[in-house]
Design an enzyme around this catalytic site. Structure first.
Site, PDB file in Angstrom:
ATOM      1  N   LYS A  67       0.813  -1.217   0.000  1.00  0.00           N
ATOM      2  CA  LYS A  67       0.000   0.000   0.000  1.00  0.00           C
ATOM      3  C   LYS A  67       0.850   1.273   0.000  1.00  0.00           C
ATOM      4  CE  LYS A  67      -1.293  -0.219   4.774  1.00  0.00           C
ATOM      5  NZ  LYS A  67      -0.236   0.520   5.449  1.00  0.00           N
ATOM      6  N   ARG A 122      13.711  -3.359   9.406  1.00  0.00           N
ATOM      7  CA  ARG A 122      12.973  -2.742  10.509  1.00  0.00           C
ATOM      8  C   ARG A 122      12.790  -3.754  11.634  1.00  0.00           C
ATOM      9  NH1 ARG A 122       7.657  -0.102   7.806  1.00  0.00           N
ATOM     10  NH2 ARG A 122       6.741  -1.074   9.638  1.00  0.00           N
TER      11      ARG A 122
END
Ligand code: ADP
Ligand code: ZN
Length: 210
Positions: free
Chosen positions: A13, A153
Site C-alpha cells: 500500500k 525494521r
C-alpha cells in the site's frame, strides 16, 4: 480527493500511495512514517511510541489521532491527501469522520502467506524511506534511490510481523463494512504497476465527479 488506503503490512500500500501522490498531486500521510520520525527524536513521546512499534502493537488512539490531526491540518493537505495506515480500526474511522470527509477507500488485498513472505525479506532505507526486497532482481543491500545501506525494521522480524498481521485481521472487516460502497478493492498479487492500473482508472473517474 481525500483517500484512505487499507492494506496489511507488506501489501504494497505504501508503494501504491507513492504512485497516487505523483499522478494526482496529493500528499501521502503515513502514520507509520510519522511515528518513526517521532521515535528518532528520542523525546519521551518517542520512547512511548517506540514501545508499541517494536511489539507490532497499535499506538493508543489519542496519541495517534493527535499526530494525524496535526498533519492533515497543514497547508499541503488542503486539496486532499492519501491516508496510509490510518484508520486502522473502527474507532479510528469514527474519530476521522469528525474532522474530515473521505471520498474513497482503496483496499489492497493479498493473502497472509504471501504477506509474511514479503515482510521477512523486506529492507528499508534509513535515509529516504525507500523499500526493497532481498528477492527482487538487482537487490544489492544499498538503496536504489540514494545509495544508503538498507536495514531490516525491528518490526519486520517474525514475532512482530505475526502481531501486526493479527491486529490487521481483527480490524479490517468492521472497517470495510463501515465504509461500504466507498470501498474499491484491488489485489496486489501482481507487480506494482499491475496493482496501480485499475486504481488509476478508478481515481480518474472519481476526480471528475468531485
Ligand atoms: P505496517 O503497515 O507495515 O505495519 P506502518 O509503517 O504503517 O507499517 O506502521 C508501523 C507501526 O506504527 C504499527 O505497527 C503501529 O505500531 C504504528 N501505527 C501506524 N499507524 C497506526 C494507527 N493508525 N494506529 C495505531 N498505531 C499505528
Ligand atoms: Zn534511500
Amino acid at each position: 480527493m481525500r483517500l484512505v488506503l487499507l492494506g496489511a503490512a507488506g501489501s504494497g500500500k505504501g508503494t501504491l500511495a507513492k504512485k497516487i501522490t505523483s499522478d494526482f498531486g496529493i500528499p501521502q500521510i503515513s502514520t507509520g512514517d510519522l511515528f518513526r520520525e517521532i521515535v528518532k527524536t528520542g523525546s519521551p513521546l518517542g520512547e512511548l511510541v517506540k514501545g508499541y512499534l517494536d511489539k507490532g502493537a497499535l499506538v493508543p488512539n489519542e496519541v495517534t489521532f493527535d499526530v494525524l490531526k496535526n498533519r492533515i491540518s497543514q497547508a499541503d493537505c488542503k486539496n486532499g491527501f492519501i491516508l496510509d495506515g490510518f484508520p486502522r480500526s473502527l474507532d479510528q474511522a469514527k474519530m476521522l469522520e469528525k474532522v474530515t470527509e473521505v471520498d474513497a477507500v482503496i483496499s489492497v488485498e493479498l493473502d497472509f502467506e504471501e504477506l509474511e513472505k514479503r515482510l521477512v525479506s523486506r529492507r528499508t532505507c534509513p535515509k529516504c524511506g525507500d523499500i526493497d526486497n532481498v528477492n527482487y532482481q538487482g537487490f544489492t543491500g544499498s538503496c536504489r534511490k540514494c545509495g544508503t545501506k538498507l536495514f531490516q525494521r525491528d518490526d519486520d522480524k517474525p514475532e512482530a510481523i505475526k502481531a501486526r498481521l493479527e491486529v490487521y485481521k481483527n480490524n479490517i472487516t468492521p472497517l470495510i463494512n463501515f465504509y461500504g460502497d466507498k470501498v474499491f478493492k484491488v489485489s496486489s498479487a501482481g507487480s506494482p504497476d499491475e496493482t496501480y492500473a485499475p486504481v488509476k482508472t478508478f481515481l480518474v473517474k472519481l476526480e471528475a465527479k468531485i
